[in-house]
Motif scaffolding. Structure first.
Motif, PDB file in Angstrom:
ATOM      1  N   UNK A 178      -8.466  -6.356  -2.543  1.00  0.00           N
ATOM      2  CA  UNK A 178      -9.422  -5.169  -2.151  1.00  0.00           C
ATOM      3  C   UNK A 178      -8.826  -3.673  -1.435  1.00  0.00           C
ATOM      4  N   UNK A 179      -7.672  -3.712  -1.378  1.00  0.00           N
ATOM      5  CA  UNK A 179      -7.084  -2.429  -0.892  1.00  0.00           C
ATOM      6  C   UNK A 179      -7.019  -1.315  -2.145  1.00  0.00           C
ATOM      7  N   UNK A 180      -6.644  -0.002  -1.773  1.00  0.00           N
ATOM      8  CA  UNK A 180      -6.634   0.892  -2.435  1.00  0.00           C
ATOM      9  C   UNK A 180      -4.965   1.752  -2.335  1.00  0.00           C
ATOM     10  N   UNK A 181      -4.761   2.393  -3.427  1.00  0.00           N
ATOM     11  CA  UNK A 181      -3.732   2.972  -3.272  1.00  0.00           C
ATOM     12  C   UNK A 181      -3.668   4.322  -4.032  1.00  0.00           C
ATOM     13  N   UNK A 182      -3.612   5.346  -3.491  1.00  0.00           N
ATOM     14  CA  UNK A 182      -4.001   6.667  -4.289  1.00  0.00           C
ATOM     15  C   UNK A 182      -3.288   7.875  -3.932  1.00  0.00           C
ATOM     16  N   UNK A 183      -2.999   8.903  -4.730  1.00  0.00           N
ATOM     17  CA  UNK A 183      -2.581  10.068  -4.515  1.00  0.00           C
ATOM     18  C   UNK A 183      -3.176  10.906  -3.304  1.00  0.00           C
ATOM     19  N   UNK A 184      -4.564  10.841  -3.419  1.00  0.00           N
ATOM     20  CA  UNK A 184      -5.379  11.484  -2.229  1.00  0.00           C
ATOM     21  C   UNK A 184      -6.564  10.599  -2.204  1.00  0.00           C
ATOM     22  N   UNK A 185      -7.323  10.991  -1.075  1.00  0.00           N
ATOM     23  CA  UNK A 185      -8.668   9.914  -0.969  1.00  0.00           C
ATOM     24  C   UNK A 185      -9.560  10.356  -1.815  1.00  0.00           C
ATOM     25  N   UNK A 186     -10.641   9.548  -2.182  1.00  0.00           N
ATOM     26  CA  UNK A 186     -11.552   9.914  -3.314  1.00  0.00           C
ATOM     27  C   UNK A 186     -12.166  11.080  -3.026  1.00  0.00           C
ATOM     28  N   UNK A 187     -12.587  11.177  -1.807  1.00  0.00           N
ATOM     29  CA  UNK A 187     -13.284  12.300  -1.176  1.00  0.00           C
ATOM     30  C   UNK A 187     -12.651  13.682  -1.463  1.00  0.00           C
ATOM     31  N   UNK A 188     -11.227  13.621  -1.037  1.00  0.00           N
ATOM     32  CA  UNK A 188     -10.619  14.772  -1.313  1.00  0.00           C
ATOM     33  C   UNK A 188     -10.302  15.197  -2.885  1.00  0.00           C
ATOM     34  N   UNK A 189     -10.117  14.140  -3.487  1.00  0.00           N
ATOM     35  CA  UNK A 189      -9.831  14.436  -4.692  1.00  0.00           C
ATOM     36  C   UNK A 189     -11.216  14.988  -5.465  1.00  0.00           C
ATOM     37  N   UNK A 190     -12.223  14.367  -5.076  1.00  0.00           N
ATOM     38  CA  UNK A 190     -13.543  14.940  -5.650  1.00  0.00           C
ATOM     39  C   UNK A 190     -13.846  16.494  -5.406  1.00  0.00           C
ATOM     40  N   UNK A 191     -13.233  16.803  -4.162  1.00  0.00           N
ATOM     41  CA  UNK A 191     -13.365  18.237  -3.706  1.00  0.00           C
ATOM     42  C   UNK A 191     -12.377  19.093  -4.392  1.00  0.00           C
ATOM     43  N   UNK A 246     -16.438   0.657  -4.366  1.00  0.00           N
ATOM     44  CA  UNK A 246     -16.917  -0.444  -3.513  1.00  0.00           C
ATOM     45  C   UNK A 246     -15.540  -0.978  -2.858  1.00  0.00           C
ATOM     46  N   UNK A 247     -14.590  -1.121  -3.515  1.00  0.00           N
ATOM     47  CA  UNK A 247     -13.294  -1.488  -3.129  1.00  0.00           C
ATOM     48  C   UNK A 247     -12.739  -0.511  -1.968  1.00  0.00           C
ATOM     49  N   UNK A 248     -12.899   0.613  -2.455  1.00  0.00           N
ATOM     50  CA  UNK A 248     -12.570   1.708  -1.375  1.00  0.00           C
ATOM     51  C   UNK A 248     -13.270   1.291   0.106  1.00  0.00           C
ATOM     52  N   UNK A 249     -14.499   1.028  -0.009  1.00  0.00           N
ATOM     53  CA  UNK A 249     -15.368   0.799   1.165  1.00  0.00           C
ATOM     54  C   UNK A 249     -14.905  -0.414   1.821  1.00  0.00           C
ATOM     55  N   UNK A 250     -14.594  -1.591   1.086  1.00  0.00           N
ATOM     56  CA  UNK A 250     -13.811  -2.734   1.753  1.00  0.00           C
ATOM     57  C   UNK A 250     -12.612  -2.521   2.335  1.00  0.00           C
ATOM     58  N   UNK A 251     -11.823  -1.806   1.573  1.00  0.00           N
ATOM     59  CA  UNK A 251     -10.433  -1.344   2.402  1.00  0.00           C
ATOM     60  C   UNK A 251     -10.612  -0.594   3.648  1.00  0.00           C
ATOM     61  N   UNK A 252     -11.629  -0.026   3.692  1.00  0.00           N
ATOM     62  CA  UNK A 252     -11.854   0.716   4.942  1.00  0.00           C
ATOM     63  C   UNK A 252     -12.670   0.140   5.972  1.00  0.00           C
ATOM     64  N   UNK A 253     -13.210  -1.404   5.598  1.00  0.00           N
ATOM     65  CA  UNK A 253     -14.075  -2.044   6.515  1.00  0.00           C
ATOM     66  C   UNK A 253     -13.660  -2.107   7.945  1.00  0.00           C
ATOM     67  N   UNK A 254     -14.453  -1.898   9.183  1.00  0.00           N
ATOM     68  CA  UNK A 254     -13.989  -1.826  10.298  1.00  0.00           C
ATOM     69  C   UNK A 254     -13.207  -3.053  10.845  1.00  0.00           C
ATOM     70  N   UNK A 255     -13.713  -4.069  10.358  1.00  0.00           N
ATOM     71  CA  UNK A 255     -13.271  -5.375  10.941  1.00  0.00           C
ATOM     72  C   UNK A 255     -12.168  -5.968  10.044  1.00  0.00           C
ATOM     73  N   UNK A 256     -11.426  -5.169   9.168  1.00  0.00           N
ATOM     74  CA  UNK A 256     -10.405  -5.609   8.343  1.00  0.00           C
ATOM     75  C   UNK A 256      -9.167  -5.555   9.247  1.00  0.00           C
ATOM     76  N   UNK A 257      -8.284  -6.691   9.167  1.00  0.00           N
ATOM     77  CA  UNK A 257      -7.172  -6.870  10.037  1.00  0.00           C
ATOM     78  C   UNK A 257      -6.318  -5.708   9.655  1.00  0.00           C
ATOM     79  N   UNK A 258      -5.772  -5.232  10.887  1.00  0.00           N
ATOM     80  CA  UNK A 258      -4.944  -3.928  11.038  1.00  0.00           C
ATOM     81  C   UNK A 258      -3.482  -4.551  11.635  1.00  0.00           C
TER      82      UNK A 258
END
Length: 317
Positions: free
Chosen positions: A219-232, A59-71
């Motif tokens: 609510x940001x994330x910091x990771x060696x690879x995206x969760x999707x890539x890691x699961x693959x 869920x934090x990953x989803x928040x970190x990717x929220x389209x309205x989050x400041x860039x």
């Protein structure tokens, strides 16, 4: 229009009813409507608090990717004055995924470098969704070298799913460019402060985040690879991204306990996207505090502090 995440449905329902009451209210029953709205607003705020007090890593990953989050540009517009962008790597081309330039932070000259994802279809395509090619990292090296020569502290704002993995990028030396940028971060004789403001993905993030102080929004994330890539990679099943996010300890809270990051910046209730100005102000305050710790330090002491920080990661685990 607000964009709600899947797990925010109870809040979305309540806020939808509040909006409906406001639109249907009349002067005759204004007091009753006002009371109903106040009760529902309190209920909505409590629901939001309950949800965000127990977010899962996915869920934090989803928040970190929220389209309205400041860039990046939002942070520059609010925190940096007299910003002058500097373009090009002086070798091949300009890369719009990484934006950098000179400006003033709290009146003092600084070099600002960061990933820009864009905020609509056109800008996202222009900035390649924040995924930089080798030219972006070589531009970052050029700007950090410039900052070092003119004694400008470096502020890096990180928000990327990772470096762009396209064929052209690999042909032009993506891995080497990331390594050179990481090397330049370590070699700087001026303080560098990195902030993970959304996603910090793989070497594309490390290339800018190898800093004296690494800050991270709540609510940001910091990771060696995206969760999707890691699961693959791990299970050959990208649908297990939630399991991967949990296993990899991608949250600010986990990374602070491991010593990978130094400071967690508290976000407004409901995430940075709900009160962008407040989130940016809090980030500015945290950057100011981090820079203050290096006042009076010479280049050798700054390099040593950075080196010692990274050598100490994992020692107590």
């Amino acid at each position: 229009m607000k964009a709600y995440l899947d797990f925010e449905k109870p809040v979305a329902d309540l806020e939808g009813k509040i909006a409906e009451l406001r639109s249907l209210g009349s002067e005759d029953d204004a007091v009753r409507i006002s009371d109903d709205i106040s009760r529902m607003e309190a209920k909505s705020a409590q629901a939001l608090k309950d949800i965000y007090s127990k977010l899962t890593p996915w869920q934090k990953t989803q928040v970190a990717r929220h389209p309205h989050r400041p860039h990046l540009r939002d942070y520059i517009d609010q925190l940096i004055t007299e910003f002058q962008p500097l373009a090009g790597d002086r070798k091949f081309a300009e890369d719009h995924a990484i934006v950098g330039g000179i400006g003033r932070f709290e009146g003092n000259p600084v070099m600002v470098i960061g990933h820009e994802k864009g905020n609509d279809t056109a800008s996202r395509l222009k900035h390649n969704f924040g995924m930089a090619r080798p030219e972006g990292y070589r531009k970052a090296v050029r700007l950090m070298d410039l900052a070092d020569r003119f004694s400008l502290p470096v502020i890096a704002l990180v928000d990327t799913a990772g470096a762009y993995p396209g064929i052209g990028a690999e042909e032009r030396g993506q891995a080497e460019a990331i390594a050179r940028s990481t090397e330049m971060c370590l070699a700087l004789g001026v303080p560098n402060i990195a902030v993970i403001v959304g996603e910090g993905g793989s070497g594309g993030a490390v290339a800018l985040a190898t800093a004296n102080k690494v800050l991270m929004l709540e609510h940001s994330i910091y990771t060696v690879a995206s969760p999707e890539a890691s699961a693959s990679i791990l299970w050959r099943d990208s649908s297990r991204a939630a399991d991967a996010a949990t296993a990899m300890k991608v949250t600010a809270q986990d990374l602070k306990s491991f010593g990978v990051i130094d400071t967690i910046i508290e976000e407004p209730l409901g995430g940075a996207h709900r009160d962008r100005a407040a989130a940016i102000r809090a980030t500015g305050d945290a950057i100011s505090d981090a820079l203050a710790g290096f006042e009076g330090m010479d280049a050798g002491a700054v390099r040593k502090a950075r080196r010692d920080k990274f050598l100490a990661i994992g020692k107590d685990l």
